[in-house]
Enzyme design. Structure first.
Site, PDB file in Angstrom:
ATOM      1  N   LYS A  16       0.847  -1.211   0.000  1.00 34.93           N
ATOM      2  CA  LYS A  16       0.000   0.000   0.000  1.00 34.93           C
ATOM      3  C   LYS A  16       0.875   1.251   0.000  1.00 34.93           C
ATOM      4  O   LYS A  16       0.603   2.213  -0.707  1.00 34.93           O
ATOM      5  CB  LYS A  16      -0.861   0.049   1.272  1.00 34.93           C
ATOM      6  CG  LYS A  16      -2.032  -0.892   1.320  1.00 34.93           C
ATOM      7  CD  LYS A  16      -2.836  -0.538   2.594  1.00 34.93           C
ATOM      8  CE  LYS A  16      -3.902  -1.530   2.914  1.00 34.93           C
ATOM      9  NZ  LYS A  16      -4.617  -1.205   4.172  1.00 34.93           N
ATOM     10  N   GLU A  41      -5.663  -2.747  17.273  1.00 34.83           N
ATOM     11  CA  GLU A  41      -6.375  -3.886  16.693  1.00 34.83           C
ATOM     12  C   GLU A  41      -7.610  -3.379  15.939  1.00 34.83           C
ATOM     13  O   GLU A  41      -8.305  -2.471  16.413  1.00 34.83           O
ATOM     14  CB  GLU A  41      -6.813  -4.814  17.831  1.00 34.83           C
ATOM     15  CG  GLU A  41      -7.306  -6.148  17.359  1.00 34.83           C
ATOM     16  CD  GLU A  41      -7.841  -7.017  18.496  1.00 34.83           C
ATOM     17  OE1 GLU A  41      -8.446  -8.034  18.196  1.00 34.83           O
ATOM     18  OE2 GLU A  41      -7.655  -6.638  19.681  1.00 34.83           O
ATOM     19  N   ASP A  70      -8.503   1.338   4.688  1.00 30.59           N
ATOM     20  CA  ASP A  70      -8.937  -0.013   5.001  1.00 30.59           C
ATOM     21  C   ASP A  70      -9.505  -0.572   3.712  1.00 30.59           C
ATOM     22  O   ASP A  70     -10.350   0.060   3.069  1.00 30.59           O
ATOM     23  CB  ASP A  70      -9.950  -0.048   6.145  1.00 30.59           C
ATOM     24  CG  ASP A  70      -9.970  -1.437   6.793  1.00 30.59           C
ATOM     25  OD1 ASP A  70      -8.881  -1.931   7.163  1.00 30.59           O
ATOM     26  OD2 ASP A  70     -11.047  -2.048   6.892  1.00 30.59           O
ATOM     27  N   PHE A 155       0.706  -6.892  -4.592  1.00 30.53           N
ATOM     28  CA  PHE A 155       0.708  -7.566  -3.283  1.00 30.53           C
ATOM     29  C   PHE A 155      -0.640  -8.232  -3.076  1.00 30.53           C
ATOM     30  O   PHE A 155      -1.523  -8.170  -3.948  1.00 30.53           O
ATOM     31  CB  PHE A 155       1.016  -6.560  -2.156  1.00 30.53           C
ATOM     32  CG  PHE A 155      -0.075  -5.529  -1.944  1.00 30.53           C
ATOM     33  CD1 PHE A 155      -0.149  -4.395  -2.728  1.00 30.53           C
ATOM     34  CD2 PHE A 155      -1.041  -5.694  -0.948  1.00 30.53           C
ATOM     35  CE1 PHE A 155      -1.155  -3.444  -2.535  1.00 30.53           C
ATOM     36  CE2 PHE A 155      -2.041  -4.759  -0.743  1.00 30.53           C
ATOM     37  CZ  PHE A 155      -2.098  -3.627  -1.545  1.00 30.53           C
ATOM     38  N   ASP A 158      -3.416  -9.785  -5.684  1.00 28.99           N
ATOM     39  CA  ASP A 158      -3.226  -9.323  -7.064  1.00 28.99           C
ATOM     40  C   ASP A 158      -3.020 -10.445  -8.092  1.00 28.99           C
ATOM     41  O   ASP A 158      -3.630 -10.399  -9.163  1.00 28.99           O
ATOM     42  CB  ASP A 158      -2.067  -8.321  -7.145  1.00 28.99           C
ATOM     43  CG  ASP A 158      -2.471  -6.932  -6.662  1.00 28.99           C
ATOM     44  OD1 ASP A 158      -3.685  -6.673  -6.545  1.00 28.99           O
ATOM     45  OD2 ASP A 158      -1.579  -6.108  -6.403  1.00 28.99           O
ATOM     46  N   HIS A 183      -8.929   0.177  -7.206  1.00 29.07           N
ATOM     47  CA  HIS A 183      -9.804   0.719  -6.166  1.00 29.07           C
ATOM     48  C   HIS A 183      -9.100   1.854  -5.415  1.00 29.07           C
ATOM     49  O   HIS A 183      -9.666   2.903  -5.162  1.00 29.07           O
ATOM     50  CB  HIS A 183     -10.214  -0.406  -5.199  1.00 29.07           C
ATOM     51  CG  HIS A 183      -9.084  -1.300  -4.780  1.00 29.07           C
ATOM     52  ND1 HIS A 183      -8.275  -1.937  -5.675  1.00 29.07           N
ATOM     53  CD2 HIS A 183      -8.607  -1.644  -3.548  1.00 29.07           C
ATOM     54  CE1 HIS A 183      -7.357  -2.623  -5.029  1.00 29.07           C
ATOM     55  NE2 HIS A 183      -7.533  -2.462  -3.733  1.00 29.07           N
ATOM     56  N   ARG A 184      -7.800   1.642  -5.104  1.00 30.66           N
ATOM     57  CA  ARG A 184      -7.053   2.657  -4.350  1.00 30.66           C
ATOM     58  C   ARG A 184      -6.819   3.893  -5.221  1.00 30.66           C
ATOM     59  O   ARG A 184      -6.941   5.028  -4.745  1.00 30.66           O
ATOM     60  CB  ARG A 184      -5.719   2.031  -3.893  1.00 30.66           C
ATOM     61  CG  ARG A 184      -4.986   2.812  -2.840  1.00 30.66           C
ATOM     62  CD  ARG A 184      -3.944   1.957  -2.140  1.00 30.66           C
ATOM     63  NE  ARG A 184      -4.568   0.929  -1.310  1.00 30.66           N
ATOM     64  CZ  ARG A 184      -4.597  -0.364  -1.636  1.00 30.66           C
ATOM     65  NH1 ARG A 184      -4.009  -0.808  -2.723  1.00 30.66           N
ATOM     66  NH2 ARG A 184      -5.222  -1.220  -0.853  1.00 30.66           N
TER      67      ARG A 184
HETATM   68  P1  ITT Z   1      -2.666  -1.998   7.314  1.00 32.04           P
HETATM   69  O1  ITT Z   1      -3.855  -2.310   8.188  1.00 32.04           O
HETATM   70  O2  ITT Z   1      -1.396  -1.818   8.086  1.00 32.04           O
HETATM   71  O3  ITT Z   1      -2.927  -0.892   6.338  1.00 32.04           O
HETATM   72  P2  ITT Z   1      -3.321  -4.514   6.074  1.00 32.04           P
HETATM   73  O4  ITT Z   1      -2.717  -5.289   4.945  1.00 32.04           O
HETATM   74  O5  ITT Z   1      -3.657  -5.264   7.331  1.00 32.04           O
HETATM   75  O6  ITT Z   1      -2.345  -3.294   6.398  1.00 32.04           O
HETATM   76  P3  ITT Z   1      -6.124  -4.051   5.623  1.00 32.04           P
HETATM   77  O7  ITT Z   1      -6.534  -4.366   7.008  1.00 32.04           O
HETATM   78  O8  ITT Z   1      -6.774  -2.892   4.935  1.00 32.04           O
HETATM   79  O9  ITT Z   1      -4.576  -3.744   5.538  1.00 32.04           O
HETATM   80  O10 ITT Z   1      -6.298  -5.373   4.751  1.00 32.04           O
HETATM   81  C1  ITT Z   1      -6.287  -5.265   3.391  1.00 32.04           C
HETATM   82  C2  ITT Z   1      -5.984  -6.621   2.750  1.00 32.04           C
HETATM   83  O11 ITT Z   1      -6.782  -6.721   1.559  1.00 32.04           O
HETATM   84  C3  ITT Z   1      -4.540  -6.690   2.295  1.00 32.04           C
HETATM   85  O12 ITT Z   1      -3.704  -7.251   3.292  1.00 32.04           O
HETATM   86  C4  ITT Z   1      -4.653  -7.557   1.055  1.00 32.04           C
HETATM   87  O13 ITT Z   1      -4.720  -8.911   1.424  1.00 32.04           O
HETATM   88  C5  ITT Z   1      -6.010  -7.159   0.479  1.00 32.04           C
HETATM   89  N1  ITT Z   1      -5.868  -6.052  -0.483  1.00 32.04           N
HETATM   90  C6  ITT Z   1      -6.243  -4.752  -0.311  1.00 32.04           C
HETATM   91  N2  ITT Z   1      -5.907  -4.013  -1.390  1.00 32.04           N
HETATM   92  C7  ITT Z   1      -5.308  -4.852  -2.245  1.00 32.04           C
HETATM   93  C8  ITT Z   1      -4.730  -4.698  -3.512  1.00 32.04           C
HETATM   94  O14 ITT Z   1      -4.644  -3.502  -4.100  1.00 32.04           O
HETATM   95  N3  ITT Z   1      -4.221  -5.775  -4.110  1.00 32.04           N
HETATM   96  C9  ITT Z   1      -4.267  -6.983  -3.519  1.00 32.04           C
HETATM   97  N4  ITT Z   1      -4.765  -7.224  -2.317  1.00 32.04           N
HETATM   98  C10 ITT Z   1      -5.290  -6.164  -1.668  1.00 32.04           C
END
Ligand code: ITT
Length: 201
Positions: A16, A41, A70, A155, A158, A183-184
């Site tokens: 991210k 958490e 999120d 990541f 993907d 989406h981002r």
């Molecule tokens: P932070 O809370 O520290 O930001 P996190 O990875 O735990 O990190 P989230 O709780 O938002 O973040 O979980 C998002 C998950 O969704 C992420 O770990 C991926 O597995 C998936 N995800 C989100 N955006 C993605 C993307 O652009 N490509 C692939 N997987 C994605």
């Protein structure tokens, strides 16, 4: 760099973080971990609650402009999972690879080799810890998850996510291309317009 506004990104996810650095070139992006900020958490029942919590924790600890993201993958055929549990789908400390394999297994249990899915990213930007008016933006990316994984760019999910009308997965395209359609990327476009309209008032 000195005259750029700094944004603390409330994430520990390096994937991210790289995307935000690309998506917000006019800002100086720093991670919460570089400031020693420990996330709380995630107990929210919606992406909005979790994103607001992330931004608030980072802003409270840093006193700076902070951005929460999120996000997750929603598969309607799997009762909208992995959803809020996307980062922890296989188990609490799961790696991206474990989460992908778990999703593959869950699809195979239903004898599916693909299913409709969409990614969501909910962003919250807080100017200061007591900001009474955080800016929100949501972006979606529709497509399919497939049990065949392709490419190792990006990541998370993907390599198994294929945007609608695309033969290639997000794991097979470069970061610039992903930024244009993700989406981002869409959420950042909306947020940027809000920031501009806010700062021009
Ligand atoms: P932070 O809370 O520290 O930001 P996190 O990875 O735990 O990190 P989230 O709780 O938002 O973040 O979980 C998002 C998950 O969704 C992420 O770990 C991926 O597995 C998936 N995800 C989100 N955006 C993605 C993307 O652009 N490509 C692939 N997987 C994605």
């Amino acid at each position: 760099m000195a005259d750029q506004t700094t944004i603390v990104v409330a994430t520990n996810n390096q994937g991210k973080l790289k995307e935000f650095a690309l998506l917000l070139p006019s800002f100086h992006i720093i991670s919460q971990s570089s400031l020693g900020i420990i996330p709380e958490e995630e107990l929210g029942e919606t992406f909005f609650e979790n994103s607001l919590q992330k931004a608030r924790v980072a802003s409270t600890a840093s006193g700076m402009l902070s951005l929460g993201d999120d996000s997750g993958l929603i598969v309607p055929a799997l009762n909208n999972l992995p959803g809020l549990r996307s980062a922890r789908y296989a188990h609490e400390n799961a790696t991206d690879e474990e989460n992908r394999q778990h999703l593959k297994k869950e699809l195979e249990k239903l004898e599916l080799n693909q299913a409709k899915a969409y990614f969501v990213s909910v962003l919250v930007l807080m100017q200061a810890p007591a900001d009474p008016f955080p800016l929100f933006a949501t972006g979606l990316l529709e497509g399919f998850v497939k049990t065949t994984m392709q490419g190792d760019n990006g990541f998370g999910y993907d390599p198994m996510f294929y945007p609608k009308d695309s033969n290639v997965s997000l794991g097979e395209i470069g970061p610039d291309e992903k930024a244009l359609l993700s989406h981002r990327g869409k959420a950042i476009q909306i947020l940027t317009r809000k920031i501009e309209s806010f700062t021009s008032e």
